[in-house]
Design a protein around this motif. Structure first.
Motif, PDB file in Angstrom:
ATOM      1  N   SER A  58       0.854  -1.200   0.000  1.00 31.76           N
ATOM      2  CA  SER A  58       0.000   0.000   0.000  1.00 31.76           C
ATOM      3  C   SER A  58       0.885   1.244   0.000  1.00 31.76           C
ATOM      4  CB  SER A  58      -0.958  -0.013   1.200  1.00 31.76           C
ATOM      5  OG  SER A  58      -0.252  -0.066   2.422  1.00 31.76           O
ATOM      6  N   ASN A  59       0.265   2.385  -0.269  1.00 26.60           N
ATOM      7  CA  ASN A  59       0.995   3.639  -0.427  1.00 26.60           C
ATOM      8  C   ASN A  59       1.351   4.253   0.928  1.00 26.60           C
ATOM      9  OD1 ASN A  59       2.125   5.780  -1.755  1.00 26.60           O
ATOM     10  ND2 ASN A  59       0.218   6.866  -2.041  1.00 26.60           N
ATOM     11  N   PRO A  60       2.639   4.554   1.167  1.00 23.24           N
ATOM     12  CA  PRO A  60       3.051   5.184   2.422  1.00 23.24           C
ATOM     13  C   PRO A  60       2.911   6.712   2.333  1.00 23.24           C
ATOM     14  CG  PRO A  60       4.974   4.705   1.112  1.00 23.24           C
ATOM     15  CD  PRO A  60       3.786   4.220   0.325  1.00 23.24           C
ATOM     16  N   THR A  61       1.697   7.208   2.445  1.00 21.27           N
ATOM     17  CA  THR A  61       1.431   8.643   2.284  1.00 21.27           C
ATOM     18  C   THR A  61       2.089   9.454   3.397  1.00 21.27           C
ATOM     19  OG1 THR A  61      -0.669   8.113   1.238  1.00 21.27           O
ATOM     20  CG2 THR A  61      -0.391  10.367   2.042  1.00 21.27           C
ATOM     21  N   ILE A  62       2.911  10.438   3.010  1.00 19.02           N
ATOM     22  CA  ILE A  62       3.565  11.323   3.984  1.00 19.02           C
ATOM     23  C   ILE A  62       2.486  12.190   4.624  1.00 19.02           C
ATOM     24  CG2 ILE A  62       5.235  13.202   4.278  1.00 19.02           C
ATOM     25  CD1 ILE A  62       6.740  11.980   1.828  1.00 19.02           C
ATOM     26  N   THR A  63       2.450  12.217   5.963  1.00 22.21           N
ATOM     27  CA  THR A  63       1.335  12.869   6.669  1.00 22.21           C
ATOM     28  C   THR A  63       1.697  14.167   7.377  1.00 22.21           C
ATOM     29  OG1 THR A  63       1.765  11.503   8.634  1.00 22.21           O
ATOM     30  CG2 THR A  63       0.145  10.656   7.034  1.00 22.21           C
ATOM     31  N   ASN A  64       2.977  14.455   7.566  1.00 22.29           N
ATOM     32  CA  ASN A  64       3.311  15.629   8.377  1.00 22.29           C
ATOM     33  C   ASN A  64       4.054  16.730   7.616  1.00 22.29           C
ATOM     34  OD1 ASN A  64       5.687  14.019   8.208  1.00 22.29           O
ATOM     35  ND2 ASN A  64       6.527  15.067  10.003  1.00 22.29           N
ATOM     36  N   ILE A  65       4.275  16.544   6.331  1.00 18.01           N
ATOM     37  CA  ILE A  65       4.997  17.548   5.540  1.00 18.01           C
ATOM     38  C   ILE A  65       4.175  17.829   4.287  1.00 18.01           C
ATOM     39  CG2 ILE A  65       7.122  18.092   4.311  1.00 18.01           C
ATOM     40  CD1 ILE A  65       8.477  15.861   6.003  1.00 18.01           C
ATOM     41  N   ASP A  66       3.926  19.090   4.027  1.00 18.81           N
ATOM     42  CA  ASP A  66       3.223  19.475   2.810  1.00 18.81           C
ATOM     43  C   ASP A  66       4.225  19.967   1.779  1.00 18.81           C
ATOM     44  OD1 ASP A  66       0.601  18.987   3.756  1.00 18.81           O
ATOM     45  OD2 ASP A  66       0.647  20.884   4.868  1.00 18.81           O
ATOM     46  N   TRP A 128      25.608  29.587  -5.771  1.00 16.52           N
ATOM     47  CA  TRP A 128      24.740  30.395  -6.637  1.00 16.52           C
ATOM     48  C   TRP A 128      23.278  30.413  -6.231  1.00 16.52           C
ATOM     49  CZ3 TRP A 128      27.734  26.267  -8.068  1.00 16.52           C
ATOM     50  CH2 TRP A 128      27.076  25.048  -8.229  1.00 16.52           C
ATOM     51  N   ASP A 129      22.834  29.507  -5.350  1.00 12.79           N
ATOM     52  CA  ASP A 129      21.433  29.490  -4.926  1.00 12.79           C
ATOM     53  C   ASP A 129      21.293  30.030  -3.504  1.00 12.79           C
ATOM     54  OD1 ASP A 129      20.420  28.325  -7.267  1.00 12.79           O
ATOM     55  OD2 ASP A 129      20.896  26.316  -6.552  1.00 12.79           O
ATOM     56  N   VAL A 130      20.162  30.650  -3.217  1.00  9.45           N
ATOM     57  CA  VAL A 130      19.869  31.116  -1.862  1.00  9.45           C
ATOM     58  C   VAL A 130      18.882  30.191  -1.160  1.00  9.45           C
ATOM     59  CG1 VAL A 130      20.385  33.536  -2.349  1.00  9.45           C
ATOM     60  CG2 VAL A 130      18.051  32.670  -2.668  1.00  9.45           C
ATOM     61  N   ILE A 131      18.312  29.252  -1.928  1.00  7.64           N
ATOM     62  CA  ILE A 131      17.374  28.290  -1.357  1.00  7.64           C
ATOM     63  C   ILE A 131      17.577  26.953  -2.067  1.00  7.64           C
ATOM     64  CG2 ILE A 131      15.434  28.786  -2.911  1.00  7.64           C
ATOM     65  CD1 ILE A 131      13.667  28.647  -0.287  1.00  7.64           C
ATOM     66  N   ALA A 132      17.510  25.879  -1.312  1.00  8.82           N
ATOM     67  CA  ALA A 132      17.637  24.533  -1.881  1.00  8.82           C
ATOM     68  C   ALA A 132      16.265  23.896  -1.948  1.00  8.82           C
ATOM     69  CB  ALA A 132      18.563  23.680  -1.023  1.00  8.82           C
ATOM     70  N   GLU A 133      16.001  23.240  -3.061  1.00  8.27           N
ATOM     71  CA  GLU A 133      14.774  22.446  -3.202  1.00  8.27           C
ATOM     72  C   GLU A 133      15.135  21.005  -2.878  1.00  8.27           C
ATOM     73  OE1 GLU A 133      12.279  20.995  -6.975  1.00  8.27           O
ATOM     74  OE2 GLU A 133      12.243  23.170  -6.688  1.00  8.27           O
ATOM     75  N   CYS A 134      14.417  20.414  -1.935  1.00  7.48           N
ATOM     76  CA  CYS A 134      14.702  19.050  -1.501  1.00  7.48           C
ATOM     77  C   CYS A 134      13.476  18.179  -1.713  1.00  7.48           C
ATOM     78  CB  CYS A 134      15.091  19.006  -0.032  1.00  7.48           C
ATOM     79  SG  CYS A 134      16.538  20.002   0.367  1.00  7.48           S
ATOM     80  N   THR A 135      13.690  17.009  -2.281  1.00  8.13           N
ATOM     81  CA  THR A 135      12.610  16.045  -2.468  1.00  8.13           C
ATOM     82  C   THR A 135      12.758  14.951  -1.428  1.00  8.13           C
ATOM     83  OG1 THR A 135      12.561  16.510  -4.834  1.00  8.13           O
ATOM     84  CG2 THR A 135      11.513  14.471  -4.103  1.00  8.13           C
ATOM     85  N   ILE A 136      11.699  14.753  -0.658  1.00  7.17           N
ATOM     86  CA  ILE A 136      11.656  13.724   0.384  1.00  7.17           C
ATOM     87  C   ILE A 136      10.761  12.606  -0.133  1.00  7.17           C
ATOM     88  CG2 ILE A 136      11.142  13.226   2.807  1.00  7.17           C
ATOM     89  CD1 ILE A 136      13.279  15.488   2.343  1.00  7.17           C
ATOM     90  N   THR A 137      11.266  11.371  -0.115  1.00  9.27           N
ATOM     91  CA  THR A 137      10.529  10.225  -0.645  1.00  9.27           C
ATOM     92  C   THR A 137      10.447   9.128   0.405  1.00  9.27           C
ATOM     93  OG1 THR A 137      11.390  10.729  -2.855  1.00  9.27           O
ATOM     94  CG2 THR A 137      10.434   8.546  -2.532  1.00  9.27           C
ATOM     95  N   VAL A 138       9.263   8.503   0.505  1.00 11.21           N
ATOM     96  CA  VAL A 138       9.088   7.308   1.332  1.00 11.21           C
ATOM     97  C   VAL A 138       8.613   6.199   0.403  1.00 11.21           C
ATOM     98  CG1 VAL A 138       7.872   6.235   3.259  1.00 11.21           C
ATOM     99  CG2 VAL A 138       8.492   8.657   3.381  1.00 11.21           C
ATOM    100  N   ASN A 139       9.363   5.091   0.358  1.00 11.05           N
ATOM    101  CA  ASN A 139       9.004   3.945  -0.471  1.00 11.05           C
ATOM    102  C   ASN A 139       8.695   2.735   0.391  1.00 11.05           C
ATOM    103  OD1 ASN A 139       9.222   4.983  -3.124  1.00 11.05           O
ATOM    104  ND2 ASN A 139      11.443   4.820  -3.019  1.00 11.05           N
ATOM    105  N   ALA A 140       7.581   2.075   0.087  1.00 11.51           N
ATOM    106  CA  ALA A 140       7.252   0.775   0.671  1.00 11.51           C
ATOM    107  C   ALA A 140       7.658  -0.273  -0.362  1.00 11.51           C
ATOM    108  CB  ALA A 140       5.759   0.689   0.965  1.00 11.51           C
ATOM    109  N   ILE A 141       8.377  -1.287   0.075  1.00 14.68           N
ATOM    110  CA  ILE A 141       8.950  -2.285  -0.824  1.00 14.68           C
ATOM    111  C   ILE A 141       8.465  -3.663  -0.423  1.00 14.68           C
ATOM    112  CG2 ILE A 141      11.120  -3.261  -1.703  1.00 14.68           C
ATOM    113  CD1 ILE A 141      12.390  -0.533  -0.615  1.00 14.68           C
ATOM    114  N   ASN A 142       8.154  -4.496  -1.423  1.00  8.47           N
ATOM    115  CA  ASN A 142       7.821  -5.891  -1.172  1.00  8.47           C
ATOM    116  C   ASN A 142       8.768  -6.750  -2.000  1.00  8.47           C
ATOM    117  OD1 ASN A 142       6.464  -8.535  -2.008  1.00  8.47           O
ATOM    118  ND2 ASN A 142       5.223  -7.881  -0.271  1.00  8.47           N
ATOM    119  N   GLY A 143       9.368  -7.750  -1.357  1.00  9.46           N
ATOM    120  CA  GLY A 143      10.225  -8.685  -2.073  1.00  9.46           C
ATOM    121  C   GLY A 143      11.663  -8.688  -1.608  1.00  9.46           C
TER     122      GLY A 143
END
Length: 186
Positions: A58-66, A128-143
Motif C-alpha cells: 500500500s501507499n506510504p502517504t507522507i502525513t506531516n509535511i506538505d 549560486w542558490d539562496v534556497i535549496a529544493e529538496c525532495t523527500i521520498t518514502v518507499n514501501a517495498i515488497n520482495g
C-alpha cells in the motif's frame, strides 16, 4: 556470455513487456491495487528461465509535511507516513538541488511509520542558490527485507532474490514524495 538477451518473452501477470534498448524490458502494468499479486515469467526459446512473485504494498502517504514547506538548514526533519500493508521494508530518501550527497535511511522495518533525517544532511550549501529544493521520498517495498538490502545495486548478484532460475531481484515498490525548501543563508 555477457550479452543482453533482447528476444526473451517477459510477462508480468500475462502482460508482455517489450524490450527497449535504453530501459531493457519495460511496460505499464496496473499495480494500483494494494495486495495485488504480481507474477513474473521469463521465457527464452520456449524455455522458462526465470519467474517470481511479489505483492503490491500500500501507499506510504507522507502525513506531516506538505509540498512547499520551508525547513531550516542544519535541523533534523522528522518524516511521518501512514502505516502500510504488504511491505517487507521501508526506505526514506532525500535529494537536493545543491549537488550535495543524497540521503537514504537504508531499509527500515515494514512496521516503521516515522524516520528522522539528521540535521547533518541539511548542512546544504551553494555558491549560486539562496534556497535549496529538496525532495523527500518514502518507499514501501515488497520482495526484499532489511536483512538483504545490500543486494540493491550490486553488480555481483549470484542468486535470485524473490526470483527463481536467475540472478537478480523482483520487487514491487509504492511510494510518496513531497518537496520542501531550505533557505541557505550563504
Amino acid at each position: 556470455d555477457g550479452d543482453n538477451v533482447v528476444d526473451a518473452n517477459v510477462k508480468i501477470n500475462n502482460t508482455p513487456l517489450l524490450y527497449d534498448e535504453y530501459l531493457g524490458y519495460a511496460g505499464y502494468i496496473d499495480a494500483s491495487t494494494a495486495g495485488a499479486e504480481m507474477e513474473l515469467e521469463v521465457t527464452h526459446n520456449g524455455t522458462l528461465i526465470a519467474g517470481g512473485k511479489t505483492c503490491v504494498p500500500s501507499n506510504p502517504t507522507i502525513t506531516n509535511i506538505d509540498s512547499g514547506d520551508v525547513h531550516q538548514r542544519n535541523t533534523n526533519l522528522q518524516v511521518q507516513w501512514n502505516s502500510v500493508d504488504y511491505a517487507t521494508a521501508i526506505e526514506v530518501s532525500a535529494t537536493s538541488t545543491t549537488g550535495d550527497d543524497d540521503y537514504s535511511s537504508g531499509f527500515l522495518e515494514p512496521t516503521t511509520s516515522t524516520h528522522t533525517i539528521p540535521a547533518t544532511w541539511f548542512d546544504l550549501s551553494s555558491s549560486w542558490d539562496v534556497i535549496a529544493e529538496c525532495t523527500i521520498t518514502v518507499n514501501a517495498i515488497n520482495g526484499i527485507s532489511t536483512d538483504n538490502e545490500n543486494i540493491i545495486g550490486s553488480d555481483s548478484l549470484e542468486v535470485g532474490y524473490n526470483l527463481e532460475g536467475a540472478s537478480g531481484l523482483f520487487i514491487s515498490i509504492n511510494g510518496d514524495e513531497t518537496t520542501i525548501y531550505v533557505p541557505l543563508d550563504n
